[in-house]
Write a protein that holds these residues in place. Structure first.
Motif, PDB file in Angstrom:
ATOM      1  N   GLY A 373      -9.610  24.725  65.558  1.00 20.58           N
ATOM      2  CA  GLY A 373      -9.464  24.775  64.115  1.00 20.58           C
ATOM      3  C   GLY A 373      -8.373  25.698  63.632  1.00 20.58           C
ATOM      4  N   ASP A 374      -7.531  26.228  64.532  1.00 30.29           N
ATOM      5  CA  ASP A 374      -6.470  27.148  64.133  1.00 30.29           C
ATOM      6  C   ASP A 374      -5.217  26.427  63.641  1.00 30.29           C
ATOM      7  N   SER A 375      -5.141  25.119  63.872  1.00 28.19           N
ATOM      8  CA  SER A 375      -3.948  24.367  63.500  1.00 28.19           C
ATOM      9  C   SER A 375      -4.379  23.022  62.937  1.00 28.19           C
ATOM     10  N   LYS A 376      -3.679  22.561  61.922  1.00 27.49           N
ATOM     11  CA  LYS A 376      -4.034  21.282  61.308  1.00 27.49           C
ATOM     12  C   LYS A 376      -3.683  20.144  62.267  1.00 27.49           C
ATOM     13  N   PRO A 377      -4.361  18.995  62.132  1.00 25.50           N
ATOM     14  CA  PRO A 377      -4.035  17.836  62.986  1.00 25.50           C
ATOM     15  C   PRO A 377      -2.576  17.424  62.798  1.00 25.50           C
ATOM     16  N   ARG A 378      -1.975  17.031  63.886  1.00 26.43           N
ATOM     17  CA  ARG A 378      -0.557  16.644  63.837  1.00 26.43           C
ATOM     18  C   ARG A 378      -0.418  15.242  64.405  1.00 26.43           C
ATOM     19  N   SER A 379       0.640  14.548  63.947  1.00 23.84           N
ATOM     20  CA  SER A 379       0.948  13.207  64.431  1.00 23.84           C
ATOM     21  C   SER A 379       2.443  13.138  64.701  1.00 23.84           C
ATOM     22  N   VAL A 380       2.816  12.660  65.888  1.00 24.77           N
ATOM     23  CA  VAL A 380       4.214  12.587  66.285  1.00 24.77           C
ATOM     24  C   VAL A 380       4.520  11.196  66.822  1.00 24.77           C
ATOM     25  N   LYS A 381       5.624  10.614  66.368  1.00 22.51           N
ATOM     26  CA  LYS A 381       6.065   9.325  66.888  1.00 22.51           C
ATOM     27  C   LYS A 381       6.789   9.534  68.223  1.00 22.51           C
ATOM     28  N   VAL A 382       6.415   8.741  69.198  1.00 19.42           N
ATOM     29  CA  VAL A 382       7.045   8.797  70.527  1.00 19.42           C
ATOM     30  C   VAL A 382       7.626   7.426  70.839  1.00 19.42           C
ATOM     31  N   SER A 383       8.898   7.401  71.169  1.00 19.75           N
ATOM     32  CA  SER A 383       9.576   6.145  71.512  1.00 19.75           C
ATOM     33  C   SER A 383       9.590   5.978  73.023  1.00 19.75           C
ATOM     34  N   VAL A 384       9.032   4.872  73.503  1.00 21.80           N
ATOM     35  CA  VAL A 384       9.012   4.584  74.939  1.00 21.80           C
ATOM     36  C   VAL A 384      10.069   3.516  75.215  1.00 21.80           C
ATOM     37  N   ILE A 385      10.951   3.804  76.179  1.00 19.72           N
ATOM     38  CA  ILE A 385      12.011   2.882  76.545  1.00 19.72           C
ATOM     39  C   ILE A 385      11.874   2.522  78.012  1.00 19.72           C
ATOM     40  N   GLU A 386      12.609   1.484  78.421  1.00 22.02           N
ATOM     41  CA  GLU A 386      12.554   1.062  79.841  1.00 22.02           C
ATOM     42  C   GLU A 386      13.280   2.045  80.721  1.00 22.02           C
TER      43      GLU A 386
END
Length: 386
Positions: A373-386
């Motif tokens: 609970g020390d940090s707010k939820p985070r969301s990060v976009k990750v690009s997967v390539i070949e």
């Protein structure tokens, strides 16, 4: 004087017909033919298209007349290599080409009293630095022998001169008698061959490309090792690593063998968003090449969370100094959770993520929730390539 020099012809035929099939080609060849005279007759370099080669030259070593060979005297008969006593030739890739060099081959022979030690070196910076064989075989008398230096393959850029030097030396005679080798003896070479391939490279050698977020803008920096007919770089941007559009242009340095540094600032960036960048390198003739894609996440104003590399082929790291006990999950573009393997670093501030199986290239969402609970939820976009 050795009377059986022409026996080398038989030796070479045996070498050609008995050797295994070679996978490389000849970049440079110098085969000596002609009468006994000085300067050495037939000293003509034959190089394949895209390459310029020089004839063999001598430094402190001098010519001595002999037919069908590059014959030299005034040799170094000491136990130490004399850096000024050598035979030399060079090759250079023409504009628009580069060399992939694999080995050096030549026939060698010494008169009975010739020094029997040999060193061979190559350099691409005028011998400010060089690579030495250090294990060249001893020079022999009649009928001579073929030497093949199969060094680690290396690449030479367009316009860079690659020079080889051959150093005959040593107190031991080629006939291995007890007497000291003579400076007046002779050392002969023929069929000097540099093997490898010539390729047409990308017009620009991009050595680095990176971005950072600074004051609501993204600063992109990149460097080139060399450039050939480079008009410039179109900077392209995307929010999904798929659809790119032009956001700027930086002029190139046309043709140069020197390192060049560039930068571009993309302003007006929204916070807490990931942007993807690539360079479209454009030639003077209009042809172009794309760089790799990099991702830059704009500042959130609070916690810093890093994902690297992004784009990724399936393995990446996340790092945050504020995460204590994160719950990490990955979702595909349909919102379905994707199985991952999580490994914590020893210093506890980074986590390695490995996507299990063979992930389909695309945009994934990494969701991170600190269970303390020390940090707010985070969301990060990750690009997967070949």
């Amino acid at each position: 004087m050795i009377r059986n020099f022409y026996a080398k012809q038989l030796l070479l035929l045996i070498f050609i017909f008995c050797a295994p099939s070679l996978t490389f080609g000849q970049i440079y060849l110098n085969t000596f033919t002609g009468a006994s005279a000085c300067p050495t007759p037939g000293n003509v370099a034959t190089a394949i298209p895209g390459v310029t080669g020089t004839e063999l030259t001598r430094n402190t070593i001098t010519c001595t007349a002999f037919s069908n060979a590059f014959n030299s005297t005034t040799l170094n008969n000491t136990a130490t290599i004399n850096n000024n006593s050598y035979i030399e030739f060079s090759v250079t890739a023409d504009a628009g080409f580069q060399l992939n060099v694999t080995s050096l081959t030549f026939f060698r022979q010494g008169s009975a009293s010739a020094p029997n030690q040999l060193e061979i070196r190559y350099s691409t910076d005028g011998f400010a630095t060089s690579t030495a064989w250090g294990a060249a075989p001893l020079t022999v008398t009649s009928p001579g022998a073929t030497t093949n230096w199969d060094f680690d393959d290396f690449t030479v850029a367009s316009g860079v001169k690659l020079t080889f030097r051959i150093y005959p030396y040593g107190p031991q005679r080629a006939d291995l008698s007890a007497n000291t080798a003579s400076t007046g003896a002779s050392f002969r070479m023929d069929n000097v061959t540099l093997n490898g391939t010539v390729i047409s490279p990308m017009p620009v050698k991009l050595s680095s490309f990176k971005g950072s977020c600074e004051n609501n803008s993204v600063l992109l920096k990149w460097e080139t090792t060399w450039e050939d007919q480079n008009e410039g770089f179109e900077v392209q941007k995307s929010v999904d690593a798929i659809n790119f559009h032009k956001v700027g242009y930086v002029a190139g340095n046309s043709t140069t063998l020197l390192k060049s540094s560039y930068e571009f600032s993309d302003t007006g960036i929204k916070s807490e968003q990931t942007f993807y960048y690539r360079l479209k390198q454009i030639d003077l003739d209009g042809s172009y090449e794309y760089s790799r894609i990099i991702a830059v996440k704009s500042d959130s104003g609070d916690e810093k969370l890093f994902v690297y590399p992004n784009p990724t082929t399936g393995t990446f790291e996340i790092k945050s100094l504020e995460l204590k006990n994160p719950e990490i999950r990955l979702y595909n573009h349909l919102g379905k959770e994707v199985p991952i393997k999580i490994s914590k670093s020893e210093n506890m501030d980074s986590y390695q993520i490995i996507i299990k199986g063979n992930p389909t290239p695309g945009i994934f969402e990494l969701k991170i929730n600190d269970t303390n609970g020390d940090s707010k939820p985070r969301s990060v976009k990750v690009s997967v390539i070949e």
